[in-house]
Design an enzyme around this catalytic site. Structure first.
Site, PDB file in Angstrom:
ATOM      1  N   ASN A 149      -0.652   3.390  -1.284  1.00 31.27           N
ATOM      2  CA  ASN A 149      -1.360   4.054  -2.395  1.00 31.27           C
ATOM      3  C   ASN A 149      -2.834   3.662  -2.500  1.00 31.27           C
ATOM      4  OD1 ASN A 149      -0.374   1.519  -3.305  1.00 31.27           O
ATOM      5  ND2 ASN A 149      -0.647   2.153  -5.416  1.00 31.27           N
ATOM      6  N   GLU A 247       4.946  -7.994  -5.093  1.00 30.81           N
ATOM      7  CA  GLU A 247       4.301  -7.124  -6.091  1.00 30.81           C
ATOM      8  C   GLU A 247       4.980  -5.776  -5.990  1.00 30.81           C
ATOM      9  OE1 GLU A 247       2.330  -8.036  -8.299  1.00 30.81           O
ATOM     10  OE2 GLU A 247       1.779 -10.013  -7.565  1.00 30.81           O
ATOM     11  N   CYS A 281      -0.260   1.804  -8.916  1.00 30.20           N
ATOM     12  CA  CYS A 281       0.910   1.129  -9.510  1.00 30.20           C
ATOM     13  C   CYS A 281       0.675   0.852 -10.993  1.00 30.20           C
ATOM     14  CB  CYS A 281       1.220  -0.151  -8.761  1.00 30.20           C
ATOM     15  SG  CYS A 281      -0.205  -1.231  -8.633  1.00 30.20           S
ATOM     16  N   GLU A 461      -0.949 -12.875  -7.783  1.00 30.89           N
ATOM     17  CA  GLU A 461      -2.112 -12.740  -6.921  1.00 30.89           C
ATOM     18  C   GLU A 461      -3.346 -12.885  -7.791  1.00 30.89           C
ATOM     19  OE1 GLU A 461      -1.579  -9.034  -4.854  1.00 30.89           O
ATOM     20  OE2 GLU A 461      -0.192 -10.005  -3.475  1.00 30.89           O
TER      21      GLU A 461
HETATM   22  P1  NAD Z   1       7.482   0.748   0.328  1.00 31.53           P
HETATM   23  O1  NAD Z   1       8.237  -0.364  -0.301  1.00 31.53           O
HETATM   24  O2  NAD Z   1       8.209   1.895   0.871  1.00 31.53           O
HETATM   25  O3  NAD Z   1       6.597   0.195   1.549  1.00 31.53           O
HETATM   26  C1  NAD Z   1       5.641  -0.817   1.399  1.00 31.53           C
HETATM   27  C2  NAD Z   1       5.435  -1.503   2.729  1.00 31.53           C
HETATM   28  O4  NAD Z   1       6.633  -2.161   3.105  1.00 31.53           O
HETATM   29  C3  NAD Z   1       5.100  -0.553   3.874  1.00 31.53           C
HETATM   30  O5  NAD Z   1       4.170  -1.182   4.730  1.00 31.53           O
HETATM   31  C4  NAD Z   1       6.441  -0.394   4.560  1.00 31.53           C
HETATM   32  O6  NAD Z   1       6.332  -0.053   5.923  1.00 31.53           O
HETATM   33  C5  NAD Z   1       7.025  -1.773   4.388  1.00 31.53           C
HETATM   34  N1  NAD Z   1       8.492  -1.844   4.455  1.00 31.53           N
HETATM   35  C6  NAD Z   1       9.396  -0.885   4.122  1.00 31.53           C
HETATM   36  N2  NAD Z   1      10.646  -1.343   4.323  1.00 31.53           N
HETATM   37  C7  NAD Z   1      10.531  -2.620   4.774  1.00 31.53           C
HETATM   38  C8  NAD Z   1      11.466  -3.607   5.157  1.00 31.53           C
HETATM   39  N3  NAD Z   1      12.777  -3.388   5.110  1.00 31.53           N
HETATM   40  N4  NAD Z   1      11.006  -4.801   5.562  1.00 31.53           N
HETATM   41  C9  NAD Z   1       9.689  -5.050   5.591  1.00 31.53           C
HETATM   42  N5  NAD Z   1       8.749  -4.146   5.259  1.00 31.53           N
HETATM   43  C10 NAD Z   1       9.165  -2.941   4.844  1.00 31.53           C
HETATM   44  O7  NAD Z   1       6.399   1.174  -0.743  1.00 31.53           O
HETATM   45  P2  NAD Z   1       5.353   2.377  -0.654  1.00 31.53           P
HETATM   46  O8  NAD Z   1       6.110   3.648  -0.850  1.00 31.53           O
HETATM   47  O9  NAD Z   1       4.506   2.207   0.550  1.00 31.53           O
HETATM   48  O10 NAD Z   1       4.432   2.086  -1.918  1.00 31.53           O
HETATM   49  C11 NAD Z   1       4.712   2.513  -3.195  1.00 31.53           C
HETATM   50  C12 NAD Z   1       5.323   1.400  -4.016  1.00 31.53           C
HETATM   51  O11 NAD Z   1       4.451   0.277  -4.061  1.00 31.53           O
HETATM   52  C13 NAD Z   1       5.514   1.793  -5.468  1.00 31.53           C
HETATM   53  O12 NAD Z   1       6.770   1.316  -5.895  1.00 31.53           O
HETATM   54  C14 NAD Z   1       4.401   1.065  -6.207  1.00 31.53           C
HETATM   55  O13 NAD Z   1       4.652   0.792  -7.553  1.00 31.53           O
HETATM   56  C15 NAD Z   1       4.333  -0.184  -5.398  1.00 31.53           C
HETATM   57  N6  NAD Z   1       3.051  -0.851  -5.615  1.00 31.53           N
HETATM   58  C16 NAD Z   1       3.032  -2.010  -6.353  1.00 31.53           C
HETATM   59  C17 NAD Z   1       1.840  -2.655  -6.592  1.00 31.53           C
HETATM   60  C18 NAD Z   1       1.779  -3.926  -7.390  1.00 31.53           C
HETATM   61  O14 NAD Z   1       0.725  -4.568  -7.408  1.00 31.53           O
HETATM   62  N7  NAD Z   1       2.839  -4.332  -8.056  1.00 31.53           N
HETATM   63  C19 NAD Z   1       0.654  -2.129  -6.067  1.00 31.53           C
HETATM   64  C20 NAD Z   1       0.717  -0.954  -5.327  1.00 31.53           C
HETATM   65  C21 NAD Z   1       1.921  -0.323  -5.092  1.00 31.53           C
END
Ligand code: NAD
Length: 480
Positions: A149, A247, A281, A461
């Site tokens: 995002n 996060e 997020c 963080e």
């Molecule tokens: P996602 O969990 O699908 O993927 C995030 C990352 O994790 C990607 O690089 C992905 O390739 C990797 N990943 C996926 N499965 C994995 C596994 N089994 N093992 C290791 N790595 C793996 O999330 P997304 O769709 O890319 O992002 C959106 C999500 O991120 C939303 O839920 C949003 O709220 C969250 N987000 C949170 C914050 C925060 O600061 N809390 C900030 C930004 C986004």
């Protein structure tokens, strides 16, 4: 365009020579491909990082900081190229990438490059008995995984503190938005960063990401992404006793009292609902409005939402760009359908936008959408949608607002609009969120700790917290 892994200072393809396609969400067209990296690529990256660790961790802090500051400068030199790549990769308006994502990425390197210079550790004088002090030392090879995002912003928010205190890094950006991380690897080469200090492995979560998490010699993992992915990561990392920062997702309440500064609230609420297509997020997705203001707010907010231009990310007046991927676009549409099934009313939006322009005729665009008529227990008000969809719910008393605000599994952020100072303090202390904005949104001093409560994450963080996270402490007590 072939995006390559950055391993041991070189740009290389994957060991298996398997590739994944990348798409521009605004046009729906393939623009390039990344290596579908495997365990073998992660092993190569780990080996490079492991070999680089002794020299990098032994550098004087000033020297390490100089590298980080050089990278910050080069991000600024290449900012237009980065902004164009970020917008093409993610679908966000180019103006937003220029204004927010790319400046924040250089800020991250500058902030941690300088913060590490001022880091101090604890010392306690125990009088006659002796004294006790704490050493903070880098841990080793850090594994960093980030989402799509805010691709470069969140990637650098992890890389910079990990490197600043002397760790070496194996990092994986989201496979959906790899382009700016690739340019960052070219920038690191230009900055003369020693080979192996920072390695980037592209690829999917279950393959490359999981190989990082499960690697027995990567003792610290920092992850930002969805809550269910965080749970899967914790399942692997916890029995290996890795240091873990997660996060995760959110379902952020935006609580509006009748006594707020109305104009300021309305303007900010439009931004906090739909900036980056609602895919920050920290966007508010549940708008709780005190009943006396409900009708007026609904009318004005609906008008403001309709006036936002959904358009080509390259056009200067576009407020809402494309949804990052076909899968995410379909997920958001599914939730709009669910909102209707649950008995909700779509006040505005709810449909795909096909008529953007000739260039974007096959892009994944959605109208910003307002849902009403659903209570706080509906799935639409419980589950993270992560798109341009908000739900508005009326409330009567402060107690009602608090109960509704805290009624989800999440606790990432909240926004509170009131002119009553006592109420602001009272509510802020009771809302279960890692960050609470009072009469503002997305304003933050980078020195403060950041992170979610409940199922929105563990670990913090930001500021010195992040520098400390990437160190291990030795507690040394000397008896005199
Ligand atoms: P996602 O969990 O699908 O993927 C995030 C990352 O994790 C990607 O690089 C992905 O390739 C990797 N990943 C996926 N499965 C994995 C596994 N089994 N093992 C290791 N790595 C793996 O999330 P997304 O769709 O890319 O992002 C959106 C999500 O991120 C939303 O839920 C949003 O709220 C969250 N987000 C949170 C914050 C925060 O600061 N809390 C900030 C930004 C986004």
């Amino acid at each position: 365009m072939n995006i390559l892994n950055y391993i041991n200072g070189e740009l290389i393809g994957g060991q298996e020579d398997e590739w994944l396609d990348n798409f521009n969400p605004a046009t729906g067209e393939k623009y390039g491909r990344i290596p579908d990296s495997s365990k073998e690529d992660v092993e190569l990256a780990w080996k490079a990082a492991h070999d680089a660790f002794p020299a990098w961790s032994a550098l004087k802090q000033e020297e390490r900081s100089r590298y980080l500051l050089r990278i910050a400068e080069l991000i600024e030199v290449h900012q237009e190229k980065l902004a164009l790549a970020e917008s093409a990769d993610n679908g966000k308006p180019l103006s937003l990438a220029r204004r927010m994502d790319i400046p924040r990425a250089s800020d991250n390197f500058r902030f941690y490059g300088t913060a590490a210079l001022h880091m101090h550790s604890e010392t306690y004088d125990m009088g006659e008995q002796g004294f006790n002090y704490v050493l903070n030392r880098p841990i080793g090879v850090a594994g960093l995984i980030s989402p799509w995002n805010l691709p470069l912003y969140l990637f650098t928010w992890k890389v910079a503190p990990a490197l600043a205190v002397g760790n070496t890094v194996v990092a994986k950006p989201s496979e959906v938005t790899p382009a700016t991380a690739f340019i960052l690897s070219q920038i690191c080469i230009e900055a003369g960063l020693p080979p192996g200090v920072f390695n980037i492995v592209h690829g999917t979560g279950p393959k490359a990401g999981q190989a990082i998490v499960a690697h027995p010699k990567i003792p610290v993992i920092s992850f930002t992404g969805g809550t269910s992915t965080g749970a899967a990561i914790a399942k692997i990392a916890a029995p290996m006793f890795k240091k873990l920062s997660l996060e995760l997702g959110g379902k952020n309440p935006n609580i509006i009292f009748e006594d707020c500064d109305y104009d300021q609230m309305l303007k900010t609420t439009l931004a906090s609902s739909f900036t980056n297509q609602g895919q920050i997020c920290l966007c508010g997705s549940r708008i709780l409005v005190q009943r006396g203001l409900y009708e007026k707010f609904l009318k004005d907010f609906t008008e403001g939402t309709r006036a936002m231009k959904v358009g080509d990310p390259l056009e200067a007046d576009t407020r809402v760009g494309a949804i990052v991927s076909r899968a995410q676009y379909e997920k958001v549409l599914h939730y709009i359908l669910l909102a209707k099934e649950e008995g909700g009313k779509i006040e505005t939006g709810g449909k795909p936008v096909y008529e953007v322009n000739e260039r974007c005729k096959n892009g994944w665009f959605l109208e910003p959408t307002i849902v009403t008529g659903l209570d706080e227990h509906c799935r639409v008000n419980q589950e993270e949608i992560f798109g341009p969809v908000v739900s508005i719910i009326p409330f009567d008393t402060e107690e009602d607002a608090l109960r509704m605000a805290n009624a989800t599994q999440y606790g990432l952020s909240a926004t509170l609009w009131t002119s009553n100072l006592k109420r602001a303090h009272r509510m802020a202390a009771k809302i279960e969120s890692g960050i609470i904005w009072v009469n503002c949104w997305l304003v933050r001093d980078l020195r403060t700790p950041f992170g979610g409560m409940k199922n929105s994450g563990v670990g913090r963080e930001g500021g010195f917290e992040a520098l400390k996270f990437f160190t291990e402490t030795r507690n040394i007590c000397i008896q005199l």
